[in-house]
Each structure stands twice: as C-alpha cells, then as structure tokens.
Write an enzyme that holds these catalytic residues in place. Structure first.
Site, PDB file in Angstrom:
ATOM      1  N   GLY A  60      -6.781  -6.437   0.950  1.00  0.00           N
ATOM      2  CA  GLY A  60      -5.470  -6.406   1.573  1.00  0.00           C
ATOM      3  C   GLY A  60      -4.925  -7.799   1.830  1.00  0.00           C
ATOM      4  O   GLY A  60      -3.767  -8.087   1.523  1.00  0.00           O
ATOM      5  N   ARG A 103       0.819  -1.216   0.000  1.00  0.00           N
ATOM      6  CA  ARG A 103       0.000   0.000   0.000  1.00  0.00           C
ATOM      7  C   ARG A 103       0.852   1.265   0.000  1.00  0.00           C
ATOM      8  O   ARG A 103       0.403   2.314  -0.482  1.00  0.00           O
ATOM      9  CB  ARG A 103      -0.935   0.001   1.205  1.00  0.00           C
ATOM     10  CG  ARG A 103      -2.169  -0.853   0.964  1.00  0.00           C
ATOM     11  CD  ARG A 103      -3.113  -0.787   2.129  1.00  0.00           C
ATOM     12  NE  ARG A 103      -4.420  -1.297   1.770  1.00  0.00           N
ATOM     13  CZ  ARG A 103      -5.348  -1.638   2.659  1.00  0.00           C
ATOM     14  NH1 ARG A 103      -5.087  -1.524   3.945  1.00  0.00           N
ATOM     15  NH2 ARG A 103      -6.519  -2.095   2.257  1.00  0.00           N
ATOM     16  N   LYS A 124     -15.518 -14.515   7.200  1.00  0.00           N
ATOM     17  CA  LYS A 124     -16.918 -14.283   7.553  1.00  0.00           C
ATOM     18  C   LYS A 124     -17.864 -14.184   6.362  1.00  0.00           C
ATOM     19  O   LYS A 124     -17.657 -13.378   5.468  1.00  0.00           O
ATOM     20  CB  LYS A 124     -17.028 -13.007   8.380  1.00  0.00           C
ATOM     21  CG  LYS A 124     -16.472 -13.166   9.786  1.00  0.00           C
ATOM     22  CD  LYS A 124     -16.415 -11.846  10.498  1.00  0.00           C
ATOM     23  CE  LYS A 124     -17.529 -11.710  11.517  1.00  0.00           C
ATOM     24  NZ  LYS A 124     -17.539 -10.360  12.114  1.00  0.00           N
ATOM     25  N   GLY A 172     -12.555  -4.013   1.578  1.00  0.00           N
ATOM     26  CA  GLY A 172     -13.947  -3.582   1.688  1.00  0.00           C
ATOM     27  C   GLY A 172     -14.321  -2.633   0.556  1.00  0.00           C
ATOM     28  O   GLY A 172     -15.421  -2.715   0.000  1.00  0.00           O
TER      29      GLY A 172
END
Ligand code: 3PG
Ligand code: MG
Length: 399
Positions: free
Chosen positions: A356, A41, A206, A380
């Site tokens: 990520g 990043r 999840k 996200g």
C-alpha cells in the site's frame, strides 16, 4: 490451482442473485480531515464490481478499514468510501451503517438487480478477526446469510485468517475476483522462474516485518537493495553508528548474520539524509553512512545511494519493490523514494510494486503508474506470497 473464477460464476448467471464481495477498501485517510488520500484500492475492485452490476447481480460489498478494535469507531467508518465508490461506479452505493445488524439486513433486502450495497467496517465486529473459531464462525454465518455466492477480491487481505476472508467461503459457493486472479498471476511469475537479473528493493520502517521475506528471497534474488528506516539496523550490524535513527536493537545480530550469508547480494546505502528531528521543516544534510552525527536521525537515502541502487536496477530484467526509501510524505525526504521509483520505470524489466505505501508513493509522487509492470494492492499479502506461505484467503478458495 483449482480455483473457480468470477467468469465461472458469471457463466452460471447471477441476475437477481445476491453476490457477497469481500474487497480490500482499506484506503489511506488524511489524519486531520479524514479524506481519502489514495483511492487506488477502490479503483482496483471496479472490474469485478462492474461485471457483477452489468450481469444484474445484487452486489453486497464488505471490507475492513484500518484496525478498529472489534467495536464501532467513527474514524474508521467506510461511509466516505461508499461515497467514492459510488462516484467511480457512476451509480449510488447503498451504505449500511452496521455490519450484520438491522441496517445491513434491510439494505441488502432492499437491493434491486444491478444495485450495490456496502456494509460498514467488518472490524467493528469482534468476530471478524477473532482467533476463536466459534466466534469467527458465528460472524461468518451472519455475513454468509447476505449472499447466494461469494467473491473474494480482497487481495490485500488474503493473508488474514479472518471471518470474511477464510470462514465465509466455507459457507457459500466461492470464486476469485478479477483483482485476486491478476495479483496471483503476476506474483507467481516472481516465485516461478523470474528473468534475471532479479533485483529486489526493500524499504519501510521495520526489519522485523521483512525478515521472513529477506530469508526467503536471499537464495532466489541476484541483488537485494535495502533502504528506508530498516537500513539503519543493517548499518549498525556493520559496526556503524546511526545516531537517533530508527533502530531495532534486538535485530542487529540477525542482520549481521544475514549480511554474512548474503554472498554480497545485499546492497546498503552509502549516504543518507540526516535531520535534527522527525519533521517536514527540520534542518537536514546529506552525510556518508560512517559519519552520522550522534544527535541526528536518518530520514532518507542520499544521492550516491540512489545512483548505486539505480545502476543495479538498470541491469535488472525482473524487479520487485516494497517499501519507501525515506519519509516520502515530507518533500525534504522524498528524493530517495522518487529516485528509486524512477530508476525502476527506466529499467528494461518486468517490475512489480508491492504494498500500500509504495503504491501510494508512486501516485503521491506523480509517477506514471503505467510505467510499472504491476502495482500490487497487497503489502503484507504480496510479501507473504513471495515468502511462499500458504495464504488463508487463497486456500479457502481452493477448497
Ligand atoms: C493492508 O493494508 O495491508 C491490508 O488492508 C490488510 O490490513 P491489515 O494489515 O490491517 O490486516
Ligand atoms: Mg498493512
């Protein structure tokens, strides 16, 4: 889209002007040593910063790191990132030890043309993430005072309605940086008219995080391959026992419903690697998904699953991958993620890696980044983009 770009700003001339750049320098850190484990990043924002430095701007960079709770917390300091950024830029980065306090003010005031400053973690100030417009606005006022213009290059944070992402651009002339532009350009190919077959691979822990994107993608994709911790809730929905594997009980019904509506597009693992414990040296075996022992937990997908998923990927013309297939940080449970990543690189397809963790997995496993079409810096953010949601950071640039 009516977004002004960094090139527009450079064309106006930025020499001697203070340019506030929101970057996403939220890099993974080693839990023990605090060392940066993946600097992807930081590298991703270099084209924007380099162009501003070259043009003689006074560059003020700001970012969040982790999720501190609105107050200084040394484990989330951007200090180490300032050091790494300086190495990569080949010039010192002047680090402010606060966000909008005395240190920040004097650091910004002392910048010479072509120099770079980095402010301390924005989330050390409660105003950054506040849901209260006035509190966010007050922080945004202080931040905006450090710039004559604003560049958003924090693609990984464009889905956050935070002061530095959403409120600062309302206060300054604003443009999209090179990274944000490239990300949007690539992801819009996936939401537009992707070449088919379009195959999506989803992993990670999840289901609840991925529900909206699964809903949004089901009508669009040709195949949806599901691995990672979240696959166990789907396996449970098929009536299988999953031992002590990760399970979101309140999502089982939702998964059953998704499977029913998926027209056979969803592919689940047929075998998994089960272990006695969540530990790198835990005893483990590969079993069929209908034979998961009650006292063991699945930590990776098995070789037959990799073969089946790879076959689907080999047909694809467009691929999106988000989320590891297993606990790739532990070598014993890395084969699934590695196998899928390799299948993606071999496919004759336009491939996008989002997130990520998946991007870090690609690098941690030593895979050649250039054999992927695009590695997104947003997790996200890329998912919400694919869901078709309005992203606050992008919307703020459009105004
Ligand atoms: C990310 O890591 O996805 C981005 O940096 C955003 O971080 P956040 O999820 O803590 O807002
Ligand atoms: Mg995240």
């Amino acid at each position: 889209m009516s977004i002004r770009t960094l090139d527009d700003l450079l064309a106006e001339g930025v020499s001697g002007r203070r340019v506030l750049v929101r970057a996403d320098l939220n890099v993974p850190l080693d839990k023990q040593t605090g060392a940066i484990t993946d600097d992807g990043r930081i590298r991703a924002v270099l084209p924007t910063l380099g162009a501003l430095v070259e043009a003689g701007a006074k560059v003020v960079v700001c970012s969040h790191l982790g999720r501190p709770k609105g107050a200084p917390d040394p484990q989330f300091s951007l200090g180490p990132v300032a050091g790494r950024l300086g190495e990569l830029l080949g010039a010192p980065v002047h680090f402010a030890t606060d966000t909008v306090g005395d240190s920040a003010r004097s650091t910004v005031a002392d910048l010479a043309d072509g120099q770079v400053a980095l402010l301390e973690n924005l989330r050390f100030n409660a105003g950054e993430t506040s849901k209260d417009e006035a509190e966010r606005g007050a922080f945004a006022d202080q931040l905006a005072a450090f710039g004559d213009a604003y560049v958003d290059d924090a693609f990984g944070a464009v889905h956050r309605k935070h002061a530095s992402v959403y409120d600062v651009p309302a206060r300054l002339p604003h443009v999209a940086g090179r990274l944000v532009l490239r990300e949007v350009e690539v992801l819009s190919k996936l939401t537009g008219d992707p070449e088919r077959p379009y195959v999506v691979v989803l992993g990670g822990s999840k289901v609840s995080d991925k529900l909206a994107v699964i809903e949004a993608l089901l009508p669009t994709v040709d195949r949806l391959l599901i691995g990672g911790g979240m696959c166990f809730t789907f396996l449970k929905a098929q009536g299988l026992e999953v031992g002590t594997s990760l399970l979101e009980k309140d999502m089982v019904e939702t998964c059953r419903n998704l499977l029913e509506r998926s027209n056979g597009k969803i592919l689940l693992p047929v075998d998994v690697v089960v272990a006695d414990a969540f530990a790198p040296d835990a005893a483990h075996d590969t079993v069929r998904v209908d034979g998961i022992p009650s006292h063991r937990l699945g930590l990776d997908v098995g070789p037959e699953t990799v073969a089946g998923f790879s076959a689907a990927l080999s047909q694809a013309k467009t691929i999106f991958w988000n989320g590891p297939m297993g606990v790739f940080e532990m070598p014993a449970f890395a084969a699934g993620t590695r196998g899928i990543a390799e299948a993606i690189t071999k496919a004759d397809a336009f491939s996008v890696v989002g997130g990520g963790d998946s991007a870090a997995a690609v690098r941690a496993l030593g895979l050649d980044e250039s054999s992927f079409g695009h590695i997104s810096t947003g997790g996200g953010a890329s998912l919400e983009y694919l869901e078709g949601k309005a992203l606050p950071g992008i919307a703020a640039l459009e105004n």
